[in-house]
Motif scaffolding. Sequence first.
Motif, PDB file in Angstrom:
ATOM      1  N   GLN A  36       0.843  -1.184   0.000  1.00 31.16           N
ATOM      2  CA  GLN A  36       0.000   0.000   0.000  1.00 31.16           C
ATOM      3  C   GLN A  36       0.881   1.238   0.000  1.00 31.16           C
ATOM      4  OE1 GLN A  36      -2.375   0.716   3.553  1.00 31.16           O
ATOM      5  NE2 GLN A  36      -1.282  -0.893   4.641  1.00 31.16           N
ATOM      6  N   GLN A  37       0.318   2.293  -0.533  1.00 28.05           N
ATOM      7  CA  GLN A  37       1.015   3.573  -0.505  1.00 28.05           C
ATOM      8  C   GLN A  37      -0.008   4.647  -0.174  1.00 28.05           C
ATOM      9  OE1 GLN A  37       4.519   4.468  -2.454  1.00 28.05           O
ATOM     10  NE2 GLN A  37       3.743   6.230  -3.581  1.00 28.05           N
ATOM     11  N   HIS A  38       0.283   5.367   0.880  1.00 28.74           N
ATOM     12  CA  HIS A  38      -0.613   6.422   1.343  1.00 28.74           C
ATOM     13  C   HIS A  38       0.270   7.542   1.872  1.00 28.74           C
ATOM     14  CE1 HIS A  38      -4.454   7.525   3.833  1.00 28.74           C
ATOM     15  NE2 HIS A  38      -4.172   8.394   2.894  1.00 28.74           N
ATOM     16  N   ALA A  39       0.777   8.341   0.962  1.00 28.72           N
ATOM     17  CA  ALA A  39       1.802   9.318   1.319  1.00 28.72           C
ATOM     18  C   ALA A  39       1.300  10.369   2.298  1.00 28.72           C
ATOM     19  CB  ALA A  39       2.340   9.989   0.063  1.00 28.72           C
ATOM     20  N   ARG A  40       0.006  10.655   2.295  1.00 28.49           N
ATOM     21  CA  ARG A  40      -0.519  11.726   3.148  1.00 28.49           C
ATOM     22  C   ARG A  40      -0.217  11.480   4.614  1.00 28.49           C
ATOM     23  NH1 ARG A  40      -4.140  15.920   3.020  1.00 28.49           N
ATOM     24  NH2 ARG A  40      -5.407  16.246   4.862  1.00 28.49           N
ATOM     25  N   TYR A  41      -0.322  10.213   5.045  1.00 25.49           N
ATOM     26  CA  TYR A  41      -0.087   9.897   6.447  1.00 25.49           C
ATOM     27  C   TYR A  41       1.167   9.055   6.652  1.00 25.49           C
ATOM     28  CZ  TYR A  41      -4.779  11.709   7.039  1.00 25.49           C
ATOM     29  OH  TYR A  41      -5.873  12.520   7.019  1.00 25.49           O
ATOM     30  N   GLY A  42       2.014   9.003   5.644  1.00 30.19           N
ATOM     31  CA  GLY A  42       3.275   8.300   5.795  1.00 30.19           C
ATOM     32  C   GLY A  42       3.153   6.797   5.895  1.00 30.19           C
ATOM     33  N   VAL A  48       8.310  -1.540  -4.624  1.00 32.40           N
ATOM     34  CA  VAL A  48       8.478  -1.356  -6.063  1.00 32.40           C
ATOM     35  C   VAL A  48       8.951   0.082  -6.269  1.00 32.40           C
ATOM     36  CG1 VAL A  48       7.399  -1.497  -8.332  1.00 32.40           C
ATOM     37  CG2 VAL A  48       6.545  -2.934  -6.440  1.00 32.40           C
ATOM     38  N   PRO A  49      10.243   0.304  -6.402  1.00 31.33           N
ATOM     39  CA  PRO A  49      10.777   1.672  -6.416  1.00 31.33           C
ATOM     40  C   PRO A  49      10.120   2.600  -7.425  1.00 31.33           C
ATOM     41  CG  PRO A  49      12.558   0.099  -6.183  1.00 31.33           C
ATOM     42  CD  PRO A  49      11.317  -0.712  -6.441  1.00 31.33           C
ATOM     43  N   VAL A  50       9.808   2.094  -8.618  1.00 30.49           N
ATOM     44  CA  VAL A  50       9.249   2.970  -9.644  1.00 30.49           C
ATOM     45  C   VAL A  50       7.880   3.500  -9.240  1.00 30.49           C
ATOM     46  CG1 VAL A  50       8.155   1.105 -10.973  1.00 30.49           C
ATOM     47  CG2 VAL A  50       8.860   3.222 -12.131  1.00 30.49           C
ATOM     48  N   LEU A  51       7.114   2.724  -8.480  1.00 25.77           N
ATOM     49  CA  LEU A  51       5.813   3.190  -8.000  1.00 25.77           C
ATOM     50  C   LEU A  51       5.956   4.012  -6.725  1.00 25.77           C
ATOM     51  CD1 LEU A  51       3.487   0.101  -8.609  1.00 25.77           C
ATOM     52  CD2 LEU A  51       3.916   2.070 -10.098  1.00 25.77           C
ATOM     53  N   ALA A  52       6.823   3.576  -5.831  1.00 28.72           N
ATOM     54  CA  ALA A  52       7.036   4.322  -4.592  1.00 28.72           C
ATOM     55  C   ALA A  52       7.527   5.734  -4.884  1.00 28.72           C
ATOM     56  CB  ALA A  52       8.023   3.587  -3.700  1.00 28.72           C
ATOM     57  N   ALA A  53       8.296   5.891  -5.954  1.00 32.31           N
ATOM     58  CA  ALA A  53       8.855   7.196  -6.295  1.00 32.31           C
ATOM     59  C   ALA A  53       7.793   8.200  -6.731  1.00 32.31           C
ATOM     60  CB  ALA A  53       9.891   7.043  -7.410  1.00 32.31           C
ATOM     61  N   LEU A  54       6.593   7.734  -7.051  1.00 30.33           N
ATOM     62  CA  LEU A  54       5.528   8.661  -7.443  1.00 30.33           C
ATOM     63  C   LEU A  54       5.140   9.577  -6.286  1.00 30.33           C
ATOM     64  CD1 LEU A  54       3.276   6.217  -9.502  1.00 30.33           C
ATOM     65  CD2 LEU A  54       4.786   8.009 -10.397  1.00 30.33           C
ATOM     66  N   ILE A  59      -2.201   5.408  -7.556  1.00 37.71           N
ATOM     67  CA  ILE A  59      -1.517   4.726  -8.652  1.00 37.71           C
ATOM     68  C   ILE A  59      -2.562   4.180  -9.628  1.00 37.71           C
ATOM     69  CG2 ILE A  59      -0.064   2.726  -9.188  1.00 37.71           C
ATOM     70  CD1 ILE A  59       1.289   3.367  -6.408  1.00 37.71           C
ATOM     71  N   SER A  60      -2.266   4.287 -10.911  1.00 35.76           N
ATOM     72  CA  SER A  60      -3.250   3.934 -11.927  1.00 35.76           C
ATOM     73  C   SER A  60      -3.188   2.462 -12.306  1.00 35.76           C
ATOM     74  CB  SER A  60      -3.021   4.785 -13.176  1.00 35.76           C
ATOM     75  OG  SER A  60      -1.862   4.367 -13.869  1.00 35.76           O
ATOM     76  N   VAL A  61      -4.239   2.032 -12.984  1.00 40.05           N
ATOM     77  CA  VAL A  61      -4.282   0.675 -13.525  1.00 40.05           C
ATOM     78  C   VAL A  61      -3.094   0.436 -14.452  1.00 40.05           C
ATOM     79  CG1 VAL A  61      -5.564  -0.803 -15.129  1.00 40.05           C
ATOM     80  CG2 VAL A  61      -6.786   0.411 -13.299  1.00 40.05           C
ATOM     81  N   GLN A  62      -2.804   1.382 -15.320  1.00 42.46           N
ATOM     82  CA  GLN A  62      -1.708   1.187 -16.267  1.00 42.46           C
ATOM     83  C   GLN A  62      -0.352   1.169 -15.567  1.00 42.46           C
ATOM     84  OE1 GLN A  62      -1.920   3.664 -19.788  1.00 42.46           O
ATOM     85  NE2 GLN A  62      -4.155   3.617 -19.766  1.00 42.46           N
ATOM     86  N   GLN A  63      -0.184   1.977 -14.543  1.00 44.11           N
ATOM     87  CA  GLN A  63       1.083   1.965 -13.807  1.00 44.11           C
ATOM     88  C   GLN A  63       1.277   0.640 -13.078  1.00 44.11           C
ATOM     89  OE1 GLN A  63       0.254   5.547 -11.606  1.00 44.11           O
ATOM     90  NE2 GLN A  63       1.725   6.758 -12.786  1.00 44.11           N
ATOM     91  N   PHE A 120      -2.216  22.804 -13.421  1.00 46.24           N
ATOM     92  CA  PHE A 120      -3.351  22.493 -12.552  1.00 46.24           C
ATOM     93  C   PHE A 120      -4.103  21.269 -13.070  1.00 46.24           C
ATOM     94  CE2 PHE A 120      -7.809  22.931 -11.279  1.00 46.24           C
ATOM     95  CZ  PHE A 120      -7.685  23.115  -9.911  1.00 46.24           C
ATOM     96  N   ARG A 121      -4.332  21.202 -14.370  1.00 50.10           N
ATOM     97  CA  ARG A 121      -5.059  20.061 -14.942  1.00 50.10           C
ATOM     98  C   ARG A 121      -4.325  18.748 -14.727  1.00 50.10           C
ATOM     99  NH1 ARG A 121      -5.694  23.670 -19.320  1.00 50.10           N
ATOM    100  NH2 ARG A 121      -4.237  22.444 -20.581  1.00 50.10           N
ATOM    101  N   SER A 122      -2.987  18.819 -14.597  1.00 45.62           N
ATOM    102  CA  SER A 122      -2.203  17.593 -14.431  1.00 45.62           C
ATOM    103  C   SER A 122      -2.125  17.114 -12.985  1.00 45.62           C
ATOM    104  CB  SER A 122      -0.794  17.803 -14.979  1.00 45.62           C
ATOM    105  OG  SER A 122      -0.061  18.700 -14.153  1.00 45.62           O
ATOM    106  N   ARG A 123      -2.631  17.888 -12.040  1.00 42.52           N
ATOM    107  CA  ARG A 123      -2.579  17.485 -10.636  1.00 42.52           C
ATOM    108  C   ARG A 123      -3.384  16.215 -10.421  1.00 42.52           C
ATOM    109  NH1 ARG A 123      -2.190  22.470  -6.462  1.00 42.52           N
ATOM    110  NH2 ARG A 123      -1.912  20.646  -5.133  1.00 42.52           N
ATOM    111  N   ILE A 124      -2.898  15.348  -9.557  1.00 41.38           N
ATOM    112  CA  ILE A 124      -3.548  14.060  -9.355  1.00 41.38           C
ATOM    113  C   ILE A 124      -4.963  14.231  -8.807  1.00 41.38           C
ATOM    114  CG2 ILE A 124      -2.648  13.680  -7.012  1.00 41.38           C
ATOM    115  CD1 ILE A 124      -3.051  11.036  -9.801  1.00 41.38           C
ATOM    116  N   LEU A 125      -5.227  15.284  -8.033  1.00 38.81           N
ATOM    117  CA  LEU A 125      -6.571  15.516  -7.517  1.00 38.81           C
ATOM    118  C   LEU A 125      -7.542  15.968  -8.604  1.00 38.81           C
ATOM    119  CD1 LEU A 125      -5.145  15.393  -4.702  1.00 38.81           C
ATOM    120  CD2 LEU A 125      -6.723  17.186  -3.974  1.00 38.81           C
ATOM    121  N   ILE A 126      -7.022  16.469  -9.704  1.00 37.68           N
ATOM    122  CA  ILE A 126      -7.852  17.045 -10.755  1.00 37.68           C
ATOM    123  C   ILE A 126      -8.001  16.118 -11.957  1.00 37.68           C
ATOM    124  CG2 ILE A 126      -8.055  19.002 -12.357  1.00 37.68           C
ATOM    125  CD1 ILE A 126      -8.597  19.686  -9.420  1.00 37.68           C
ATOM    126  N   ARG A 127      -7.023  15.297 -12.217  1.00 36.15           N
ATOM    127  CA  ARG A 127      -7.040  14.470 -13.426  1.00 36.15           C
ATOM    128  C   ARG A 127      -8.311  13.618 -13.511  1.00 36.15           C
ATOM    129  NH1 ARG A 127      -1.747  11.055 -13.295  1.00 36.15           N
ATOM    130  NH2 ARG A 127      -2.865  10.016 -14.989  1.00 36.15           N
TER     131      ARG A 127
END
Length: 216
Positions: A36-42, A48-54, A59-63, A120-127
């Motif tokens: 699991q990854q939940h950066a807001r609360y650490g 998986v470094p490539v995903l953790a680095a996001l 994380i998306s289906v394609q990722q 702004f459009r590219s922000r994860i909260l907005i996409r």
Amino acid sequence: MIVAHSRRFVFFAVPKTASQSIRAALQPVLSAQDWQQHARYGQAYLPVPVLAALGHGHISVQQLATVLSDELLAAYWKFAIVRNPFDRFVSACCFLFRGDDAFQRMPAATMRQALNRPRFRSRILIRPQTDLLMRMDGRLGVDFAGRYENLPHAYGVIARRTGSAGVLPWLNAHAHLPYQRYYDDRLHAMVSDFYARDLAQFDYQFEAQAAGCQPG
């Protein structure tokens, strides 16, 4: 995102769809080795470094498909919560512009200006939600897309399939007026265009005026 190898499910956490509440409800059924990854609360166990680095948990289906085999993904039950894009956009903006005087005075104008900015459009909260949930072949990448608008029912389905027995908490909610009150014609057109694929894929539309406040 949660990849529960111990329970054979994947939760794709779409921002502003009660994802933190779903994560909290699922915690008791997870093992220490589930991803699991939940950066807001650490909170993170994602080897998986490539995903953790996001640096975020959306994380998306394609990722995920780049690090898990097609066979494994097909064998796991995959789910997410989706939300009316008009409502979700207002909720995200109320969160991002909290404390902003311009937003409080001129919400539609502030949101129009923001949506004109590529960054702004590219922000994860907005996409768009489809950016996170569609496969490369254009098909929906989850087995179940529950609706935020009927969250108790959606969580009931999730609880039965995952073995979660807890009550769904309501976390990180930001109350705002019904989303319809934030729109003018120009903002409606811009949001309709930006989220056109979400509106078509999940069969949403701009609904009739509602009363009262609602959680973000």
